[in-house]
Design a protein around this motif. Structure first.
Motif, PDB file in Angstrom:
ATOM      1  N   ALA A  89       0.817  -1.211   0.000  1.00  0.00           N
ATOM      2  CA  ALA A  89       0.000   0.000   0.000  1.00  0.00           C
ATOM      3  C   ALA A  89       0.850   1.260   0.000  1.00  0.00           C
ATOM      4  N   SER A  90       2.061   1.183   0.546  1.00  0.00           N
ATOM      5  CA  SER A  90       2.902   2.368   0.629  1.00  0.00           C
ATOM      6  C   SER A  90       4.328   1.982   1.009  1.00  0.00           C
ATOM      7  N   SER A  91       5.300   2.539   0.295  1.00  0.00           N
ATOM      8  CA  SER A  91       6.701   2.308   0.647  1.00  0.00           C
ATOM      9  C   SER A  91       7.047   2.952   1.985  1.00  0.00           C
ATOM     10  N   GLN A  92       6.256   3.922   2.418  1.00  0.00           N
ATOM     11  CA  GLN A  92       6.525   4.588   3.695  1.00  0.00           C
ATOM     12  C   GLN A  92       6.397   3.631   4.878  1.00  0.00           C
ATOM     13  N   LEU A  93       5.653   2.555   4.708  1.00  0.00           N
ATOM     14  CA  LEU A  93       5.523   1.571   5.779  1.00  0.00           C
ATOM     15  C   LEU A  93       6.869   0.912   6.058  1.00  0.00           C
ATOM     16  N   VAL A  94       7.675   0.711   5.012  1.00  0.00           N
ATOM     17  CA  VAL A  94       9.022   0.173   5.186  1.00  0.00           C
ATOM     18  C   VAL A  94       9.958   1.247   5.717  1.00  0.00           C
ATOM     19  N   SER A  95       9.914   2.420   5.106  1.00  0.00           N
ATOM     20  CA  SER A  95      10.838   3.484   5.492  1.00  0.00           C
ATOM     21  C   SER A  95      10.687   3.875   6.959  1.00  0.00           C
ATOM     22  N   GLY A  96       9.455   3.903   7.453  1.00  0.00           N
ATOM     23  CA  GLY A  96       9.242   4.262   8.849  1.00  0.00           C
ATOM     24  C   GLY A  96       9.956   3.327   9.805  1.00  0.00           C
ATOM     25  N   LEU A  97       9.926   2.035   9.518  1.00  0.00           N
ATOM     26  CA  LEU A  97      10.609   1.054  10.366  1.00  0.00           C
ATOM     27  C   LEU A  97      12.124   1.167  10.236  1.00  0.00           C
ATOM     28  N   LEU A  98      12.602   1.393   9.011  1.00  0.00           N
ATOM     29  CA  LEU A  98      14.041   1.455   8.802  1.00  0.00           C
ATOM     30  C   LEU A  98      14.663   2.668   9.480  1.00  0.00           C
ATOM     31  N   LEU A  99      13.989   3.824   9.404  1.00  0.00           N
ATOM     32  CA  LEU A  99      14.569   5.051   9.951  1.00  0.00           C
ATOM     33  C   LEU A  99      14.830   4.958  11.451  1.00  0.00           C
ATOM     34  N   ALA A 100      13.907   4.322  12.179  1.00  0.00           N
ATOM     35  CA  ALA A 100      14.075   4.187  13.630  1.00  0.00           C
ATOM     36  C   ALA A 100      14.863   2.938  14.004  1.00  0.00           C
ATOM     37  N   GLY A 101      15.056   2.033  13.043  1.00  0.00           N
ATOM     38  CA  GLY A 101      15.683   0.748  13.321  1.00  0.00           C
ATOM     39  C   GLY A 101      17.004   0.791  14.049  1.00  0.00           C
ATOM     40  N   PRO A 102      17.920   1.728  13.721  1.00  0.00           N
ATOM     41  CA  PRO A 102      19.204   1.732  14.426  1.00  0.00           C
ATOM     42  C   PRO A 102      19.075   1.949  15.932  1.00  0.00           C
ATOM     43  N   ARG A 103      17.974   2.543  16.371  1.00  0.00           N
ATOM     44  CA  ARG A 103      17.784   2.820  17.786  1.00  0.00           C
ATOM     45  C   ARG A 103      17.098   1.673  18.526  1.00  0.00           C
TER      46      ARG A 103
END
Length: 441
Positions: free
Chosen positions: A182-196
């Motif tokens: 439905a949206s690539s933002q669903l992946v990006s949201g998880l990746l951006l915070a992932g390092p923390r």
């Protein structure tokens, strides 16, 4: 500028009265050199990465618009210091996310999908809500993924806004499976915070292809630029290792989606438009836009003076899968209505979940102006014929206004019902557009 302040520019969600706008018609080929605001996608990602970094960051030439001000406001609510009083350079000093807090997402997909993972790191309750239509935008896969990673969330059964993240001050992280069709933002949201996250994150997509794939690549590249270790060598799998993010200076590129209507003007009028400030190497899908405009009769070159598009006055029809660049659909659909042959745009079913159902809205509004346009499950079929003027409804969607502006170059009397929706990503749009058409830029 006095140090690191939580400075804003008023309430970005303040209700504006509707402002009708008659799209100007071009009597001559346009000839303009413009500098457009920064990329919304890059600005949003840079703000999140800056807020999660271990030291201060700057954003040079960021986009100041409703979506990015909402992102800045959301990060402030979560504890970071964000100064946006200088249009040319924003300053961010990170702070560990805190609660309680409330995040107004407006109608911004980036805010509603990038900040809940950040809120999971906050010690406290964080609420999210926004404009009425925001409650219809797809969030369920992200909510399910965050729960699987150890985040407590209260949300409606359908998986939408309003939602409450009950942050515990940390997120366990680990591996999660998500359908991000439905949206690539669903992946990006998880990746951006992932390092923390304690164990980082491994995101596996299962389902139809992820749309707008260049946006995920942008996320990965920006994470790496901030010092994160990311492995995306396996298709549909992204591995982000836990670790610190580095504060840094971000140079924000001009916005490619925002540039599209100006480039289209060159094709419609047989003119030339040059947009200044384009990097030789871009995080945005410039080559894809170049290919599409070339197929429609334009000549696109990147030189020292910027990205230039020339038109011949003849627009060719287009048969194309736009799944990777769905944001361009409204402008390209307007171009195809003015083409010399029929067109078929496919792979855009996911844009039904954007600010409005763009597939239906485009078909409905252009049909009202006399277009022969058929809506399909995942696209549009367009057969050119003469159009007439009339009211064009935007449904509070900035890209709909851009489409109407492009058609209005050749069709007198197209009146946009409310041009204030363009403030979402480019408040200067009406003035820039009229100046380009009249030659007063």
């Amino acid at each position: 500028m006095s140090g690191w302040q939580n400075e804003g520019v008023g309430n970005p969600t303040a209700t504006r009265p509707p402002q009708p706008w008659t799209a100007p018609t071009a009597s001559d080929p346009v000839a303009a050199t413009l500098r457009l605001p920064g990329s919304k996608s890059m600005t949003a990602r840079a703000l999140v990465l800056a807020a999660l970094a271990s030291g201060p960051s700057t954003l040079d030439r960021p986009l100041r618009a409703r979506d990015t001000e909402l992102m800045a406001g959301g990060l402030r609510a979560l504890g970071s210091h964000v100064s946006i009083s200088d249009d040319e350079r924003w300053l961010v000093r990170p702070h560990p996310p805190v609660g309680p807090a409330h995040v107004d997402v407006g109608l911004a997909g980036t805010v509603m999908r990038f900040l809940p993972p950040v809120a999971g790191l906050a010690a406290g309750r964080v609420t999210f809500d926004g404009d009425p239509h925001a409650r219809t935008r797809p969030l369920g896969p992200l909510i399910d993924a965050l729960r699987a990673l150890g985040v407590r969330i209260d949300a409606p059964p359908v998986g939408s806004l309003p939602l409450v993240v009950l942050g515990a001050g940390r997120v366990a992280g680990g591996e999660v499976v998500i359908d991000a069709s439905a949206s690539s933002q669903l992946v990006s949201g998880l990746l951006l915070a992932g390092p923390r996250f304690d164990r980082g994150v491994v995101v596996r997509h299962e389902g139809p292809p992820v749309p707008s794939a260049p946006h995920v690549r942008m996320t990965v590249q920006m994470l790496r630029a901030a010092g994160a270790a990311v492995d995306d060598t396996t298709p549909d799998v992204w591995v982000v290792e836990p670790g610190p993010l580095t504060g840094r200076g971000w140079e924000i590129e001009p916005d490619l989606s925002g540039a599209a209507p100006f480039f289209a003007a060159a094709l419609v009028t047989g003119g030339e438009v040059t947009l200044q400030g384009w990097p030789r190497s871009s995080l945005q899908p410039v080559e894809r836009l170049r290919e599409l405009l070339h197929r429609m009769g334009g000549e696109v070159t990147l030189g020292t003076d910027g990205l230039r598009v020339r038109g011949t006055g003849t627009v060719r029809g287009l048969d194309a899968d736009l799944s990777d660049v769905g944001e361009l659909t409204p402008v390209l659909s307007a171009l195809t209505l003015l083409a010399d042959t029929p067109s078929r745009l496919t792979g855009i079913g996911h844009i039904r979940g954007h600010e409005t159902d763009r597939v239906t809205a485009l078909a409905k509004e252009f049909t009202a102006l006399g277009a022969d346009i058929t809506e399909t499950r995942d696209g549009l079929e367009i057969r050119p014929r003469p159009l007439r003027g009339g009211t064009f409804r935007t449904y509070a969607d900035h890209r709909m206004a851009h489409a109407a502006a492009v058609a209005g170059l050749a069709v007198p009397g197209i009146e946009v019902d409310d041009v204030t929706c363009t403030s979402k990503t480019m408040p200067e749009f009406p003035a820039l557009w009229s100046g380009m058409v009249t030659g007063k830029n």
